[in-house]
Design a protein around this motif. Structure first.
Motif, PDB file in Angstrom:
ATOM      1  N   PHE A   1       0.811  -1.207   0.000  1.00 35.26           N
ATOM      2  CA  PHE A   1       0.000   0.000   0.000  1.00 35.26           C
ATOM      3  C   PHE A   1       0.854   1.271   0.000  1.00 35.26           C
ATOM      4  CE2 PHE A   1      -3.534  -2.734   1.819  1.00 35.26           C
ATOM      5  CZ  PHE A   1      -4.240  -2.727   0.622  1.00 35.26           C
ATOM      6  N   TYR A   2       2.076   1.187   0.530  1.00 33.63           N
ATOM      7  CA  TYR A   2       2.979   2.323   0.368  1.00 33.63           C
ATOM      8  C   TYR A   2       3.180   2.604  -1.123  1.00 33.63           C
ATOM      9  CZ  TYR A   2       7.315   4.906  -0.153  1.00 33.63           C
ATOM     10  OH  TYR A   2       8.250   5.824  -0.553  1.00 33.63           O
ATOM     11  N   CYS A   3       3.404   1.533  -1.890  1.00 33.18           N
ATOM     12  CA  CYS A   3       3.629   1.709  -3.322  1.00 33.18           C
ATOM     13  C   CYS A   3       2.393   2.254  -4.018  1.00 33.18           C
ATOM     14  CB  CYS A   3       4.048   0.380  -3.953  1.00 33.18           C
ATOM     15  SG  CYS A   3       5.668  -0.204  -3.414  1.00 33.18           S
TER      16      CYS A   3
ATOM     17  N   ALA B   1      16.297   3.000  -2.447  1.00 31.60           N
ATOM     18  CA  ALA B   1      16.272   4.249  -1.688  1.00 31.60           C
ATOM     19  C   ALA B   1      17.630   4.948  -1.708  1.00 31.60           C
ATOM     20  CB  ALA B   1      15.846   3.969  -0.247  1.00 31.60           C
ATOM     21  N   TYR B   2      18.699   4.145  -1.659  1.00 29.33           N
ATOM     22  CA  TYR B   2      20.044   4.716  -1.584  1.00 29.33           C
ATOM     23  C   TYR B   2      20.770   4.724  -2.928  1.00 29.33           C
ATOM     24  CZ  TYR B   2      19.606   4.759   3.473  1.00 29.33           C
ATOM     25  OH  TYR B   2      19.199   5.024   4.761  1.00 29.33           O
ATOM     26  N   ALA B   3      20.093   4.335  -4.011  1.00 32.93           N
ATOM     27  CA  ALA B   3      20.724   4.311  -5.330  1.00 32.93           C
ATOM     28  C   ALA B   3      21.153   5.719  -5.747  1.00 32.93           C
ATOM     29  CB  ALA B   3      19.771   3.722  -6.358  1.00 32.93           C
ATOM     30  N   GLN B   4      22.319   5.798  -6.353  1.00 28.05           N
ATOM     31  CA  GLN B   4      22.866   7.098  -6.752  1.00 28.05           C
ATOM     32  C   GLN B   4      22.386   7.543  -8.121  1.00 28.05           C
ATOM     33  OE1 GLN B   4      24.809   9.024  -4.581  1.00 28.05           O
ATOM     34  NE2 GLN B   4      24.042   7.407  -3.205  1.00 28.05           N
TER      35      GLN B   4
ATOM     36  N   GLY C   1       3.561   9.528   5.336  1.00 27.56           N
ATOM     37  CA  GLY C   1       3.432  10.976   5.181  1.00 27.56           C
ATOM     38  C   GLY C   1       4.091  11.724   6.316  1.00 27.56           C
ATOM     39  N   TRP C   2       3.915  11.220   7.548  1.00 29.26           N
ATOM     40  CA  TRP C   2       4.535  11.873   8.715  1.00 29.26           C
ATOM     41  C   TRP C   2       6.055  11.747   8.669  1.00 29.26           C
ATOM     42  CZ3 TRP C   2       7.417  10.047  12.933  1.00 29.26           C
ATOM     43  CH2 TRP C   2       7.604  10.975  13.970  1.00 29.26           C
ATOM     44  N   LEU C   3       6.551  10.555   8.331  1.00 32.67           N
ATOM     45  CA  LEU C   3       8.010  10.357   8.244  1.00 32.67           C
ATOM     46  C   LEU C   3       8.609  11.238   7.146  1.00 32.67           C
ATOM     47  CD1 LEU C   3       8.216   6.468   8.658  1.00 32.67           C
ATOM     48  CD2 LEU C   3       8.936   8.199  10.321  1.00 32.67           C
ATOM     49  N   LEU C   4       7.906  11.365   6.032  1.00 31.92           N
ATOM     50  CA  LEU C   4       8.377  12.235   4.955  1.00 31.92           C
ATOM     51  C   LEU C   4       8.384  13.687   5.407  1.00 31.92           C
ATOM     52  CD1 LEU C   4       9.099  12.826   1.979  1.00 31.92           C
ATOM     53  CD2 LEU C   4       6.643  12.797   1.476  1.00 31.92           C
ATOM     54  N   HIS C   5       7.339  14.091   6.101  1.00 31.39           N
ATOM     55  CA  HIS C   5       7.235  15.484   6.555  1.00 31.39           C
ATOM     56  C   HIS C   5       8.341  15.833   7.555  1.00 31.39           C
ATOM     57  CE1 HIS C   5       5.120  19.242   7.463  1.00 31.39           C
ATOM     58  NE2 HIS C   5       5.327  18.995   8.747  1.00 31.39           N
ATOM     59  N   THR C   6       8.647  14.910   8.479  1.00 28.72           N
ATOM     60  CA  THR C   6       9.635  15.201   9.523  1.00 28.72           C
ATOM     61  C   THR C   6      11.073  15.044   9.054  1.00 28.72           C
ATOM     62  OG1 THR C   6       9.421  12.920  10.333  1.00 28.72           O
ATOM     63  CG2 THR C   6       8.069  14.616  11.401  1.00 28.72           C
ATOM     64  N   SER C   7      11.310  14.114   8.112  1.00 30.48           N
ATOM     65  CA  SER C   7      12.688  13.861   7.669  1.00 30.48           C
ATOM     66  C   SER C   7      13.033  14.588   6.377  1.00 30.48           C
ATOM     67  CB  SER C   7      12.904  12.356   7.456  1.00 30.48           C
ATOM     68  OG  SER C   7      12.168  11.890   6.328  1.00 30.48           O
ATOM     69  N   GLY C   8      11.997  14.910   5.580  1.00 29.98           N
ATOM     70  CA  GLY C   8      12.243  15.576   4.305  1.00 29.98           C
ATOM     71  C   GLY C   8      12.757  14.655   3.220  1.00 29.98           C
ATOM     72  N   SER C   9      12.737  13.341   3.449  1.00 29.04           N
ATOM     73  CA  SER C   9      13.280  12.390   2.485  1.00 29.04           C
ATOM     74  C   SER C   9      12.445  11.118   2.487  1.00 29.04           C
ATOM     75  CB  SER C   9      14.730  12.042   2.825  1.00 29.04           C
ATOM     76  OG  SER C   9      15.189  10.950   2.033  1.00 29.04           O
ATOM     77  N   TYR C  10      12.353  10.481   1.328  1.00 31.56           N
ATOM     78  CA  TYR C  10      11.627   9.211   1.223  1.00 31.56           C
ATOM     79  C   TYR C  10      12.448   8.031   1.741  1.00 31.56           C
ATOM     80  CZ  TYR C  10       7.793  11.215  -1.501  1.00 31.56           C
ATOM     81  OH  TYR C  10       6.692  11.939  -1.900  1.00 31.56           O
TER      82      TYR C  10
ATOM     83  N   THR D   1      13.506   7.554   4.758  1.00 41.84           N
ATOM     84  CA  THR D   1      13.005   7.158   6.085  1.00 41.84           C
ATOM     85  C   THR D   1      11.766   6.281   5.989  1.00 41.84           C
ATOM     86  OG1 THR D   1      13.909   9.225   6.975  1.00 41.84           O
ATOM     87  CG2 THR D   1      12.342   8.012   8.354  1.00 41.84           C
ATOM     88  N   PRO D   2      10.748   6.621   5.185  1.00 41.90           N
ATOM     89  CA  PRO D   2       9.627   5.689   5.021  1.00 41.90           C
ATOM     90  C   PRO D   2      10.054   4.318   4.513  1.00 41.90           C
ATOM     91  CG  PRO D   2       9.018   7.843   4.178  1.00 41.90           C
ATOM     92  CD  PRO D   2      10.477   7.906   4.499  1.00 41.90           C
ATOM     93  N   MET D   3      11.096   4.263   3.669  1.00 39.39           N
ATOM     94  CA  MET D   3      11.547   2.977   3.140  1.00 39.39           C
ATOM     95  C   MET D   3      12.275   2.144   4.191  1.00 39.39           C
ATOM     96  SD  MET D   3      12.645   3.797  -0.792  1.00 39.39           S
ATOM     97  CE  MET D   3      11.482   4.574  -1.929  1.00 39.39           C
ATOM     98  N   LYS D   4      12.902   2.791   5.157  1.00 38.35           N
ATOM     99  CA  LYS D   4      13.508   2.052   6.266  1.00 38.35           C
ATOM    100  C   LYS D   4      12.433   1.349   7.095  1.00 38.35           C
ATOM    101  CE  LYS D   4      17.548   5.090   6.804  1.00 38.35           C
ATOM    102  NZ  LYS D   4      18.194   6.120   7.664  1.00 38.35           N
ATOM    103  N   ALA D   5      11.306   2.015   7.271  1.00 39.06           N
ATOM    104  CA  ALA D   5      10.194   1.384   7.994  1.00 39.06           C
ATOM    105  C   ALA D   5       9.697   0.155   7.235  1.00 39.06           C
ATOM    106  CB  ALA D   5       9.059   2.389   8.183  1.00 39.06           C
ATOM    107  N   ILE D   6       9.618   0.243   5.913  1.00 45.15           N
ATOM    108  CA  ILE D   6       9.215  -0.903   5.096  1.00 45.15           C
ATOM    109  C   ILE D   6      10.162  -2.073   5.329  1.00 45.15           C
ATOM    110  CG2 ILE D   6       9.031  -1.759   2.718  1.00 45.15           C
ATOM    111  CD1 ILE D   6       8.176   1.126   1.945  1.00 45.15           C
ATOM    112  N   PHE D   7      11.456  -1.818   5.329  1.00 43.66           N
ATOM    113  CA  PHE D   7      12.478  -2.852   5.530  1.00 43.66           C
ATOM    114  C   PHE D   7      12.228  -3.612   6.836  1.00 43.66           C
ATOM    115  CE2 PHE D   7      16.591  -4.196   7.235  1.00 43.66           C
ATOM    116  CZ  PHE D   7      17.120  -4.892   6.162  1.00 43.66           C
TER     117      PHE D   7
END
Length: 412
Positions: free
Chosen positions: A233-235, A308-311, A371-380, A382-388
């Motif tokens: 559902f994140y996706c 998430a960390y791909a350059q 949405g909250w993790l994105l708002h507080t961290s400014g980066s996607y 952090t939400p992907m770490k939660a998925i992991f």
């Protein structure tokens, strides 16, 4: 006999198409939330986008057990027909609202009506398919859940870009009504007589809710469905926005890559369900076979962090598609294991409703927490770490909790 077999599989295809339409209607919002004009019109920030994305899942989860109770007693055809018509109407009406609260109300209504889809499907499969066929049937069914966002994202984005977000909601909502004709003409009426209803009530009472809640298998299913659905559902809710805002794609291109991701999981899910069925038909233990596929899928999907960390954009897109595709190893086998294989037949509808509470809870938590993790961290990232973390929890739950001796008991 052959006619009966053909009709069974035809109904599975119709159920898959119904699921596809439900996912188009529930995920069409994600395309709108990646549209700057839509965001400006309603003055949305990331937290409010999370609220909108999650509204569907709260009402959807609330009605899952009542819907399981409903189809256990009153069959599949007519409850599904009524709810299908209601959610298509609410999806189309979303294009006519002008306030945030009206948007949320429409999402809640869609969630209530779509609550029938999964309990009705599992009731039908439990009544009509053997163990060595369930993985294939669920693989076909699950294609609908993946092709819904796969097709809905690019189609929704195209309509928004070339017309408007209002036109997108109205068109995708009303188009689904075409499905009603083959459903009404090809599916037999299973609404029970008074005698049949009394028998169904008696059968359902043989596995009460307390027996389900006492089973580690049921709790393993709740964990697995939450962890699987959290990523899925994140996706559905945030992937278009991630591709536009962090990876710099246009809205139309984000829809295209969303299609690749969900097409990938659909294909892998169908193949994994079929492969597991073939192994089971050759005498392999059904529980062990399905557990192996599930663990492999959860572990494979953790590659989302590589994206998430791909350059480079190319590697980010590759892992974006690959990680969700690998989750397809889980799809049909997890559905079969925690909703059919280890569950007594009289309790399939009720248990499916209970399991869907976890699924819908994951949708609400994933949409709002991301949405909250994105708002507080400014980066996607952090939400992907939660998925992991949730994917690893799902693998552990599968290994520890799914055992035959811990299946729900039938009361004497």
């Amino acid at each position: 006999m052959e006619t009966i077999r053909e009709r069974r599989w035809l109904v599975v295809v119709l159920l898959a198409l119904g699921l596809m339409i439900s996912f188009v209607d529930r995920t069409s919002l994600s395309s709108a939330l990646a549209d700057r004009a839509f965001i400006r019109e309603f003055g949305l920030n990331s937290i409010e986008r999370g609220w909108l994305n999650s509204a569907f899942f709260w009402s959807y989860g609330l009605v899952q057990m009542p819907m399981g109770w409903l189809v256990d007693r009153y069959g599949v055809k007519w409850p599904y027909t009524i709810c299908f018509t209601l959610w298509c109407g609410a999806a189309a009406a979303t294009g006519m609202v002008g306030t945030l609260w009206a948007l949320i109300l429409m999402r809640l209504l869609i969630g209530v009506a779509e609550g029938v889809v999964v309990p009705a499907t599992y009731r039908y499969l439990a009544n009509n398919f053997a163990e060595s066929e369930k993985g294939t049937a669920l693989g076909i069914f699950s294609i609908g859940g993946k092709m819904g966002p796969a097709l809905g994202a690019p189609i929704g984005a195209w309509i928004i870009v070339h017309h408007s977000w209002q036109a997108m909601f109205i068109a995708t909502g009303l188009a689904g009504l075409v499905w009603l004709w083959p459903w009404l003409t090809q599916v037999k009426n299973d609404f029970p007589s008074q005698q049949e209803l009394a028998e169904r009530v008696q059968r359902a009472a043989s596995v009460p809710l307390r027996n389900l809640l006492a089973s580690p298998v049921v709790w393993g299913g709740l964990l697995n469905n939450f962890c699987y659905a959290y990523f899925n559902f994140y996706c559905m809710t945030w992937m278009p926005a991630y591709l536009v805002e962090q990876r710099g794609l246009s809205l139309e291109k984000s829809g295209l890559y969303t299609f690749f991701s969900f097409a990938g999981i659909a294909v892998v899910a169908a193949l994994a369900g079929w492969a597991a069925d073939r192994l089971i038909a050759r005498g392999r233990d059904a529980v062990m076979v399905r557990k192996t596929f599930i663990v492999a899928g959860f572990i494979g999907a953790t590659t989302v962090l590589l994206g998430a960390y791909a350059q480079t954009l190319e590697m980010a897109l590759f892992w974006n598609v690959a990680s969700l595709s690998l989750l397809g190893l889980v799809t049909a086998n997890n559905l079969a294991l925690c909703k059919l294989t280890l569950i007594p037949k009289p309790a399939v509808g009720l248990n499916t409703g209970l399991q869907q509470v976890a699924t819908s809870l994951a949708g609400g938590v994933s949409a709002s927490l991301s949405g909250w993790l994105l708002h507080t961290s400014g980066s996607y990232e952090t939400p992907m770490k939660a998925i992991f973390i949730f994917l690893l929890l799902g693998a552990a739950s599968t290994i520890i909790l799914f055992r035959r001796q811990w299946a729900p008991k039938i009361s004497g």
